[in-house]
Each structure stands twice: as structure tokens, then as C-alpha cells.
Write a protein that holds these residues in place. Structure first.
Motif, PDB file in Angstrom:
ATOM      1  N   LYS A   1      -5.487   9.745   1.603  1.00  0.00           N
ATOM      2  CA  LYS A   1      -5.990   8.373   1.577  1.00  0.00           C
ATOM      3  C   LYS A   1      -4.817   7.416   1.777  1.00  0.00           C
ATOM      4  CE  LYS A   1      -9.249   7.170  -1.178  1.00  0.00           C
ATOM      5  NZ  LYS A   1     -10.068   6.815  -2.374  1.00  0.00           N
TER       6      LYS A   1
ATOM      7  N   GLY B   1       0.801  -1.223   0.000  1.00  0.00           N
ATOM      8  CA  GLY B   1       0.000   0.000   0.000  1.00  0.00           C
ATOM      9  C   GLY B   1       0.828   1.264   0.000  1.00  0.00           C
TER      10      GLY B   1
ATOM     11  N   ASP C   1      -3.815   3.225   2.239  1.00  0.00           N
ATOM     12  CA  ASP C   1      -4.272   1.849   2.087  1.00  0.00           C
ATOM     13  C   ASP C   1      -4.212   1.105   3.413  1.00  0.00           C
ATOM     14  OD1 ASP C   1      -4.657   2.198  -0.636  1.00  0.00           O
ATOM     15  OD2 ASP C   1      -2.593   1.646  -1.106  1.00  0.00           O
TER      16      ASP C   1
ATOM     17  N   GLU D   1      -7.799   1.030   6.431  1.00  0.00           N
ATOM     18  CA  GLU D   1      -7.775   2.045   5.380  1.00  0.00           C
ATOM     19  C   GLU D   1      -8.321   3.355   5.934  1.00  0.00           C
ATOM     20  OE1 GLU D   1      -9.693   2.731   0.917  1.00  0.00           O
ATOM     21  OE2 GLU D   1      -9.638   0.731   1.830  1.00  0.00           O
TER      22      GLU D   1
END
Length: 354
Positions: free
Chosen positions: A247, A221, A249, A257
Motif C-alpha cells: 500500500k 506519505g 499513499d 494511492e
């Protein structure tokens, strides 16, 4: 023999004088200390009074230098250290130049720097954050704490980029900057890698924009952050607004998240040697809801009084309203977040630049 020694001394003096004429090295820094009171630092309702370092700006010292290379070119370097003015200790795991350690060349083409340096994404919004990314009560903490938890030596929460190459330039009122930081993790080429870009337009109004992406050092991520801001001067008043969206992951931050949006709006009013500010910030993680909603609302009142060009007295007050699931990712206050409670933090201090 005596004449020979005199000639050698004169030659050495001439060499030093010539070097000084062509290069320039500056010692600079800042100390910021004051009193801070937090009315609630835990669920038991305990308060905290402290001598606070960095009320509005970090305490730092550094060296910077330039050398004229001719033909419009110059070389430069920056070495900058971060310390606690209240204890004298270094900040950042004892590393001497935690903030900056870079070397570069600049000319009509712009500036290219190598080494540890400020993120262009952060610098783009200095003129549009309602409190100018001050060390306390500004967008600085949501900006930093929502970026990947890579080791401090790699990206330092997206504020300082290590192992980085950057390019910056100004085209009239438009300033742009871009940087690429090598993760340098054995066997994981992308781990910790950072790409950053930021720009601003400063004319009748100010507009800022940024994008930054950091690869998680665990190899799973990444974090993507973008921002957009603006500022409008109206005589002695300047209105500012900034929005950041980050944002991450799953597995990058707290395991889940995240999708955090934080916005701030404020007004500066200059009267005499004073600059008074009223600002409001609100942050929310869209991946949370119900009883665990991570949302924080904060009102900030402050006044900076310039005793001189280098010395400032300041007073500031922040009032935060935390939802039951609030975390530091949606708060602009450095320190413990007491979820589900209301918190008041007051500070009074002095900052001196040298």
C-alpha cells in the motif's frame, strides 16, 4: 648486507603468510546471457528479439572476505557489483558496488552488518516464491516496483538498503533478519527511511513472512509492504505459494494511492539434472476498477538443466493477459506492459557462476 636483506625478505614473507592464514578473501561472480523474444512490446504489435542479460539471475561480480578475531568472533565484508553481460556496462547509474558494500561482525550472537545490503524482507521469501525471485518472470518485479520511488542511493526499490544497519541470526530452523536504513536527507529526517524485517522457518515445510516500510523522499506519505509464503516438499516435487500486499499513499508512486496484491503459486519437479517449474501469478491494484482496472494474470513454464554445479542451461516461457488498465506494478515480466493485450515472452540462455 646481503644477509640483512634476506632476513627482511623472510620477515615480510612470514607476515604475509600469517595474514593469509587468518583472513580469507574470495572473488566471485556470475554471467547470465541468452536469447529472448517478446511477441508484443507496444500497441502497434511490434515484436522484439534481443540478446538478454540476466535471464534467470543478474550478472554480477564481487569480493567477500572474513577474518577470524578469536573467541568465536569474525569480521566480514561484502562488495558486489551489477553489470550487463551483453554490453559490459555497469548497472545502476554507473555505481561500482550498487548491490552490496558492507562490513560487519558475526558470532554466536548472530551477525551485525553496516552499509549497503539486501533487504531482510526480500531474503525471507527466497524459498517460497514459486520461481525463487528469478531475474525474469517472478515476484521480484511486483516486490520492487510497488515500493516508493526514493532515489536509488537510498533503498533501490526495497531490494537493497543503503546507509543501513542490520541484525540476522538463526535459531535452529528459524532464520530472522531486521534492518534499519537512515534516509540521511537534510532537513527531512524521516525521508527515505526504511524499516525491514523478515523471517522463515525451514523444517518439514517452509514458511516465510516479511514487513517493510519506506518513507517517501518527498516527505509525504510512505509505502508499507507485507508478505506471507509457504513451500511443501513432496518427494521430487515442491509446491510453493507467496502473497505480497503493498500500500502506497497518494503522491508516492504515480500520484495516486495504490493497494496492490500479488499472489503466485507453482510447482518444481526435479528429474535428473533438470528442474521443471509451472507457476501462475496474478496481481491487482484494488484502488482501480472498471475500464481502468490494473490487473494482470501470467502463466510461466520453465526448465533449468544443470550442466555442472556452476553452469546451467535454461528455457522459459511466460504468457501474460493484461487488463485495460494494467501497469508494471501488477506484472511479473520485465519490460513494456501492453495494456489490454496478451503477451508472450520466450527465453533461452546459459548461466555460469564462478
Amino acid at each position: 648486507m646481503k644477509l640483512k636483506h634476506s632476513l627482511i625478505a623472510l620477515a615480510a614473507l612470514a607476515a604475509v603468510s600469517a595474514a593469509n592464514a587468518q583472513s580469507n578473501v574470495t572473488l566471485y561472480g556470475r554471467v547470465d546471457l541468452g536469447y529472448q523474444f517478446n511477441n508484443k512490446v507496444n500497441a502497434a504489435g511490434d515484436s522484439l528479439s534481443e540478446l538478454k542479460n540476466g535471464g534467470i539471475a543478474p550478472s554480477i561480480w564481487g569480493l567477500r572476505g572474513t577474518e577470524d578475531l578469536g573467541s568465536g568472533l569474525s569480521a566480514f565484508f561484502n562488495l558486489e557489483s551489477h553489470f550487463y553481460g551483453d554490453t559490459g556496462q555497469l548497472e545502476g547509474a554507473g555505481r561500482l558496488f550498487r548491490r552490496q558494500a558492507n562490513l560487519g561482525v558475526k558470532g554466536a550472537f548472530g551477525s551485525v552488518a553496516l552499509g549497503r545490503q539486501y533487504s531482510p524482507a526480500l531474503l525471507a521469501h527466497l524459498g517460497t516464491d514459486p520461481r525463487g525471485f528469478k531475474e525474469q518472470f517472478s515476484m521480484l518485479y511486483p516486490y520492487a516496483l510497488n515500493q516508493t520511488t526514493a532515489p536509488d542511493t537510498l533503498n533501490d526499490l526495497g531490494i537493497f538498503l543503503a546507509n543501513a544497519v542490520s541484525y540476522t541470526n538463526s535459531f535452529g530452523p528459524v532464520n530472522v533478519g531486521a534492518a534499519y536504513a537512515f534516509g540521511e536527507q537534510a532537513g527531512k529526517f524521516s525521508a527515505g527511511r526504511t524499516a525491514s524485517i523478515g523471517g522463515s522457518y525451514t523444517g518439514p515445510v517452509t514458511v516465510s513472512a516479511s514487513y517493510q516500510q519506506i518513507k517517501n523522499v518527498a516527505g509525504t506519505g510512505d509505502t508499507k509492504q507485507w508478505g506471507l509464503g509457504g513451500a511443501v516438499p513432496l518427494g521430487p516435487v515442491k509446491a510453493k505459494i507467496l502473497y505480497l500486499r503493498t500500500k502506497s499513499d497518494a503522491g508516492v508512486l504515480a500520484g495516486a494511492e495504490t493497494n496492490v496484491g500479488v499472489w503466485g503459486v507453482g510447482v518444481d519437479y526435479v528429474w535428473g539434472a533438470n528442474t521443471s517449474t509451472v507457476a501462475y501469478y496474478q496481481g491487482k491494484d484494488k484502488e482501480t476498477s472498471g475500464a481502468l482496472t490494473d490487473k494482470t494474470k501470467t502463466l510461466v513454464l520453465s526448465n533449468d538443466y544443470a550442466l555442472s554445479k556452476r553452469t546451467t542451461l535454461y528455457a522459459q516461457l511466460a504468457y501474460a493477459d493484461y487488463d485495460a488498465g494494467s501497469t508494471a506494478r501488477t506484472s511479473i515480466i520485465a519490460g513494456p506492459v501492453v495494456a489490454g493485450e496478451k503477451q508472450t515472452v520466450f527465453g533461452l540462455g546459459i548461466k555460469h557462476d564462478f
